[in-house]
Motif scaffolding. Sequence first.
Motif, PDB file in Angstrom:
ATOM      1  N   GLN A  38      -8.009   8.384  -2.937  1.00 21.51           N
ATOM      2  CA  GLN A  38      -7.633   7.235  -3.268  1.00 21.51           C
ATOM      3  C   GLN A  38      -6.001   6.230  -3.471  1.00 21.51           C
ATOM      4  O   GLN A  38      -5.177   7.728  -3.514  1.00 21.51           O
ATOM      5  CB  GLN A  38      -8.033   6.986  -4.236  1.00 21.51           C
ATOM      6  N   ASN A  39      -5.689   6.016  -2.432  1.00 26.04           N
ATOM      7  CA  ASN A  39      -4.567   5.304  -2.643  1.00 26.04           C
ATOM      8  C   ASN A  39      -4.430   3.962  -3.640  1.00 26.04           C
ATOM      9  O   ASN A  39      -5.798   3.593  -4.268  1.00 26.04           O
ATOM     10  CB  ASN A  39      -3.467   4.201  -1.673  1.00 26.04           C
TER      11      ASN A  39
ATOM     12  N   GLU B 139      -1.653   4.373   6.719  1.00 31.92           N
ATOM     13  CA  GLU B 139      -1.989   4.586   5.157  1.00 31.92           C
ATOM     14  C   GLU B 139      -2.590   6.150   4.937  1.00 31.92           C
ATOM     15  O   GLU B 139      -2.925   6.152   6.143  1.00 31.92           O
ATOM     16  CB  GLU B 139      -3.205   3.224   4.842  1.00 31.92           C
TER      17      GLU B 139
ATOM     18  N   VAL C 184      -3.691   0.423  -3.931  1.00 32.70           N
ATOM     19  CA  VAL C 184      -2.996  -0.751  -3.498  1.00 32.70           C
ATOM     20  C   VAL C 184      -2.835  -2.361  -4.403  1.00 32.70           C
ATOM     21  O   VAL C 184      -2.891  -2.537  -5.565  1.00 32.70           O
ATOM     22  CB  VAL C 184      -4.147  -1.183  -2.197  1.00 32.70           C
TER      23      VAL C 184
ATOM     24  N   TYR D 138      -5.472   8.118   6.143  1.00 35.28           N
ATOM     25  CA  TYR D 138      -5.477   7.473   7.190  1.00 35.28           C
ATOM     26  C   TYR D 138      -6.950   8.454   7.763  1.00 35.28           C
ATOM     27  O   TYR D 138      -8.051   8.493   9.126  1.00 35.28           O
ATOM     28  CB  TYR D 138      -5.253   6.433   7.681  1.00 35.28           C
TER      29      TYR D 138
ATOM     30  N   PHE E  17       0.692  -1.205  -0.062  1.00 35.23           N
ATOM     31  CA  PHE E  17      -0.016  -0.385   0.348  1.00 35.23           C
ATOM     32  C   PHE E  17       1.054   0.884   0.285  1.00 35.23           C
ATOM     33  O   PHE E  17       2.287   1.103   0.692  1.00 35.23           O
ATOM     34  CB  PHE E  17      -1.106  -0.163   1.206  1.00 35.23           C
TER      35      PHE E  17
ATOM     36  N   PHE F 123      -3.629  -0.347   8.268  1.00 35.25           N
ATOM     37  CA  PHE F 123      -4.196   0.728   8.187  1.00 35.25           C
ATOM     38  C   PHE F 123      -4.044   1.553   9.080  1.00 35.25           C
ATOM     39  O   PHE F 123      -4.693   3.167   7.697  1.00 35.25           O
ATOM     40  CB  PHE F 123      -6.159   0.344   8.625  1.00 35.25           C
TER      41      PHE F 123
ATOM     42  N   PRO G  39      -8.668   5.186   1.451  1.00 32.16           N
ATOM     43  CA  PRO G  39      -7.895   4.202   3.143  1.00 32.16           C
ATOM     44  C   PRO G  39      -9.369   4.214   3.628  1.00 32.16           C
ATOM     45  O   PRO G  39     -10.150   4.529   3.399  1.00 32.16           O
ATOM     46  CB  PRO G  39      -7.172   4.934   3.377  1.00 32.16           C
ATOM     47  N   SER G  40      -8.890   3.318   4.905  1.00 35.18           N
ATOM     48  CA  SER G  40      -9.971   2.877   5.234  1.00 35.18           C
ATOM     49  C   SER G  40     -10.907   4.340   6.478  1.00 35.18           C
ATOM     50  O   SER G  40     -11.882   3.213   6.530  1.00 35.18           O
ATOM     51  CB  SER G  40      -8.760   1.757   7.096  1.00 35.18           C
TER      52      SER G  40
ATOM     53  N   ARG H  48     -13.122  -2.767   4.935  1.00 39.48           N
ATOM     54  CA  ARG H  48     -12.357  -2.151   4.021  1.00 39.48           C
ATOM     55  C   ARG H  48     -11.144  -2.974   5.204  1.00 39.48           C
ATOM     56  O   ARG H  48      -9.354  -3.275   4.798  1.00 39.48           O
ATOM     57  CB  ARG H  48     -12.572  -0.851   4.282  1.00 39.48           C
TER      58      ARG H  48
ATOM     59  N   PRO I 191      -5.178  11.195   0.964  1.00 41.70           N
ATOM     60  CA  PRO I 191      -4.351   9.873   0.075  1.00 41.70           C
ATOM     61  C   PRO I 191      -3.450  10.745  -1.091  1.00 41.70           C
ATOM     62  O   PRO I 191      -3.336  11.476  -1.267  1.00 41.70           O
ATOM     63  CB  PRO I 191      -5.387   9.665  -0.648  1.00 41.70           C
TER      64      PRO I 191
ATOM     65  N   TRP J   5      -7.195  -6.010   5.478  1.00 46.26           N
ATOM     66  CA  TRP J   5      -5.524  -6.691   6.035  1.00 46.26           C
ATOM     67  C   TRP J   5      -4.859  -7.871   6.542  1.00 46.26           C
ATOM     68  O   TRP J   5      -3.773  -7.788   6.744  1.00 46.26           O
ATOM     69  CB  TRP J   5      -5.563  -4.897   6.851  1.00 46.26           C
TER      70      TRP J   5
END
Length: 232
Positions: free
Chosen positions: A196-197, A174, A199, A177, A148, A171, A211-212, A222, A191, A226
Amino acid sequence: MVELLVVIAIIALLAAMLFSVLGRARARARQMACQSNLKQLSHAFGLYLNAWDGVYPSPGGLYGERNYWDQGGAGGLNTYLGASRKGASVWTCPELDYWASDWDPRTYSMNSFLRDPPDVEPYEEAIKVRDGIAESAIPEPAGTLLLFEGIQRLGSAENTNRGYVHRCGDFTTEAGYWREPVTDALNADRPWHGAQNNVLFVDGHVKGMAPSLRDPETPARRRNLWYVSKLR
């Protein structure tokens, strides 16, 4: 004069629209280049698994251990990539614009739960687990994260700061987050690619995801991506 002002206003409006479109196109191109990086890293993981009897390298551990997935200049996946670590490379998202750490640039982190035994928490205990997980021990490879895009650390107290992204995490590490900026960190609340990121999943597919914390309607699902077995 009025006609001239109208023409100028129209040109300015069209220019603003054009710049907006070009900006989005550039951002999309960078995200696609980042996804290509992750696919190349996925291929390197496959070669590593073939060479090491189907066992993943360790996501990361205590200083001095030699089975990390990323060893910097040598070891880890480097043998299976043949890619330069200097400047822009397969290890870094094209959005990277700051890196002053002594370590080679890298913007991707490995999922810290991919250990033997898996799903160890907290992070301080997880890094004491030196062994990576066997590929056969992951029951849902298409639903388990492998890599990630992480949060960049700041500060000058040690060489793992100054833009450094930790080689592994969960998470909470990330990018994006956290809802608000975090002291001594970059992109903790943002992000890498807008909302978005990128992954990489264990089965090799890559996608852009929020992200989460940015997925409030289905947080359990979500976060479940992990873990190897927990919450499943």
